[in-house]
Design an enzyme around this catalytic site. Sequence first.
Site, mmCIF file in Angstrom:
data_model
loop_
_atom_site.group_PDB
_atom_site.id
_atom_site.type_symbol
_atom_site.label_atom_id
_atom_site.label_comp_id
_atom_site.label_asym_id
_atom_site.label_seq_id
_atom_site.Cartn_x
_atom_site.Cartn_y
_atom_site.Cartn_z
ATOM 1 N N ASP A 128 -6.105 5.398 -5.044
ATOM 2 C CA ASP A 128 -6.174 4.324 -4.060
ATOM 3 C C ASP A 128 -5.030 3.378 -4.407
ATOM 4 O O ASP A 128 -5.084 2.667 -5.418
ATOM 5 C CB ASP A 128 -7.530 3.598 -4.112
ATOM 6 C CG ASP A 128 -7.743 2.751 -2.862
ATOM 7 O OD1 ASP A 128 -6.734 2.428 -2.202
ATOM 8 O OD2 ASP A 128 -8.898 2.413 -2.556
ATOM 9 N N LYS A 131 -14.832 -4.770 -9.846
ATOM 10 C CA LYS A 131 -16.257 -4.906 -10.196
ATOM 11 C C LYS A 131 -16.642 -3.907 -11.296
ATOM 12 O O LYS A 131 -17.407 -4.232 -12.201
ATOM 13 C CB LYS A 131 -17.133 -4.700 -8.948
ATOM 14 C CG LYS A 131 -16.910 -5.795 -7.886
ATOM 15 C CD LYS A 131 -17.832 -5.639 -6.687
ATOM 16 C CE LYS A 131 -17.406 -4.608 -5.694
ATOM 17 N NZ LYS A 131 -16.129 -4.870 -4.992
ATOM 18 N N GLU A 145 -5.199 7.751 -0.536
ATOM 19 C CA GLU A 145 -5.821 7.172 0.653
ATOM 20 C C GLU A 145 -4.857 7.186 1.846
ATOM 21 O O GLU A 145 -5.279 7.312 2.982
ATOM 22 C CB GLU A 145 -6.287 5.738 0.389
ATOM 23 C CG GLU A 145 -7.007 5.175 1.600
ATOM 24 C CD GLU A 145 -7.718 3.862 1.364
ATOM 25 O OE1 GLU A 145 -7.373 3.152 0.419
ATOM 26 O OE2 GLU A 145 -8.633 3.574 2.163
ATOM 27 N N HIS A 186 -19.399 -4.206 3.536
ATOM 28 C CA HIS A 186 -19.220 -3.114 2.574
ATOM 29 C C HIS A 186 -20.429 -2.910 1.684
ATOM 30 O O HIS A 186 -20.574 -1.854 1.068
ATOM 31 C CB HIS A 186 -17.985 -3.368 1.699
ATOM 32 C CG HIS A 186 -16.690 -3.289 2.458
ATOM 33 N ND1 HIS A 186 -15.491 -3.706 1.946
ATOM 34 C CD2 HIS A 186 -16.425 -2.835 3.716
ATOM 35 C CE1 HIS A 186 -14.530 -3.508 2.844
ATOM 36 N NE2 HIS A 186 -15.067 -2.997 3.925
ATOM 37 N N SER A 239 -12.801 -4.887 -4.497
ATOM 38 C CA SER A 239 -12.202 -3.744 -5.209
ATOM 39 C C SER A 239 -13.002 -3.259 -6.416
ATOM 40 O O SER A 239 -14.047 -3.812 -6.763
ATOM 41 C CB SER A 239 -10.776 -4.080 -5.668
ATOM 42 O OG SER A 239 -10.786 -4.804 -6.878
ATOM 43 N N ASP A 281 0.831 -1.204 0.000
ATOM 44 C CA ASP A 281 0.000 0.000 0.000
ATOM 45 C C ASP A 281 0.871 1.262 0.000
ATOM 46 O O ASP A 281 0.724 2.138 -0.864
ATOM 47 C CB ASP A 281 -0.831 -0.030 1.298
ATOM 48 C CG ASP A 281 -2.235 0.477 1.102
ATOM 49 O OD1 ASP A 281 -2.616 0.795 -0.033
ATOM 50 O OD2 ASP A 281 -2.946 0.561 2.120
ATOM 51 N N ILE A 322 -3.834 0.622 -3.091
ATOM 52 C CA ILE A 322 -4.382 -0.741 -3.212
ATOM 53 C C ILE A 322 -5.828 -0.675 -2.748
ATOM 54 O O ILE A 322 -6.103 -0.480 -1.566
ATOM 55 C CB ILE A 322 -3.645 -1.779 -2.343
ATOM 56 C CG1 ILE A 322 -2.216 -1.989 -2.834
ATOM 57 C CG2 ILE A 322 -4.393 -3.132 -2.405
ATOM 58 C CD1 ILE A 322 -1.509 -3.159 -2.166
ATOM 59 N N ASP A 323 -6.740 -0.797 -3.707
ATOM 60 C CA ASP A 323 -8.154 -0.897 -3.375
ATOM 61 C C ASP A 323 -8.457 -2.396 -3.315
ATOM 62 O O ASP A 323 -8.120 -3.124 -4.247
ATOM 63 C CB ASP A 323 -8.973 -0.209 -4.471
ATOM 64 C CG ASP A 323 -10.466 -0.315 -4.230
ATOM 65 O OD1 ASP A 323 -10.890 -0.308 -3.065
ATOM 66 O OD2 ASP A 323 -11.203 -0.399 -5.232
ATOM 67 N N ASP A 366 -12.344 5.415 -4.206
ATOM 68 C CA ASP A 366 -12.945 4.089 -4.411
ATOM 69 C C ASP A 366 -13.858 4.055 -5.639
ATOM 70 O O ASP A 366 -14.345 2.970 -6.004
ATOM 71 C CB ASP A 366 -13.772 3.681 -3.190
ATOM 72 C CG ASP A 366 -12.904 3.162 -2.057
ATOM 73 O OD1 ASP A 366 -11.817 2.629 -2.337
ATOM 74 O OD2 ASP A 366 -13.323 3.294 -0.887
ATOM 75 N N THR A 377 -7.861 -4.426 -0.142
ATOM 76 C CA THR A 377 -6.745 -5.028 0.612
ATOM 77 C C THR A 377 -7.057 -6.478 0.981
ATOM 78 O O THR A 377 -6.161 -7.314 1.019
ATOM 79 C CB THR A 377 -6.447 -4.224 1.893
ATOM 80 O OG1 THR A 377 -7.641 -4.064 2.627
ATOM 81 C CG2 THR A 377 -5.880 -2.856 1.557
#
Length: 327
Positions: A119, A235, A66, A208, A232, A43, A121-122, A262, A124
């Site tokens: 981001d 999608k 982020e 989420h 992440s 990250d 790393i979206d 995001d 994690t």
Amino acid sequence: MENELHVAELAVREAMGLCLAVQATVDTAVLEKRDRSPVTIADFGSQALVCRSLAINLPADPVVGEENAGVLRQPDQSEFLDRIRNELAARGVTADGETICDWIDRGAAAPCDRFWTLDPIDGTKGFLRGGQYVVALALIVDGQVEIAVLGCPGMGNADSEGLVFSAVRDGGTRVAPAADPDDSRPVRVSDCAESIMARLCESVEPGHSSHDRSEMIARTLGLQGEPVRLDSQAKYATVADGGAEIFLKLPVDADYQEKIWDHAAGSLVVTEAGGTVTDIHGQPLDFSLGRTLSTNSGVVVTNGPLHQQVLAAVAATETDRDSGNGN
Ligand code: AMP
Ligand code: MG
């Protein structure tokens, strides 16, 4: 915007390489969440690399990322910072700890009329599971997403080293293997217009996005298959590339405000591929309000033809969580 796109793609590819190298050290069978240090290293390392590239190539552009280096600057973190330094050095970027922290903190800018949002790393949890995660970078000008790059290390085949989706506003979406950027092709959403044929994707984490509610919506729409669960903004990439027609992010917690990093890159990747992105009330996502989408609630993404039908099915399952922010 051609130069900006080129710079963003290079930066994201470099960060993807670091993420893949660090991910290869994770033993997904035993690890899961017990040792989160690899994801933390990747990250910070990813944010350092992307911010460094932007600093060199587009020095006037601020970055809203982020992460920040506050924790890393503490004396007891020097060993950890060394691990990040080694990962960067392995990718040919040598720097001392102070410089690395400064790169990371280039991402601590405040949103303004023109800035990048990152981001590093979206997803994690996907990184730790050996599943999907992305490096997401977008340029926002006057509240509009102008450029989007979604680096998806877990997509594509064994030779591709992941896929990179790129979109320019009014310029379409393309995808290329990270290992072969010149081998790009246009990306187009599915043309499915019948909800019973539609495929749904959603978060793996029920915290989420409400799985119970999406199940009701799926029933209302008459969807035949099971939802595909991915971590992440992969999608968004999946809907853009015709692998699903619907992606729902349904509020679980009324106080949660979606973060711009995001959604900025993912939303342009989908709309430029012909799809539609709104919140659960059909409102456009508003990227002009700072670090969060404070006036939006959840996200509804479709291939386009199904959008109104999906919004109606979402409205039919309205709950008091939908208002968001307690308003
Ligand atoms: P996903 O990969 O679909 O599970 O979504 C990951 C994103 O969900 C993370 O990047 C977080 O920023 C965001 N997130 C964290 N907490 C929440 C929450 N309570 N509700 C909705 N999204 C959240
Ligand atoms: Mg994220």
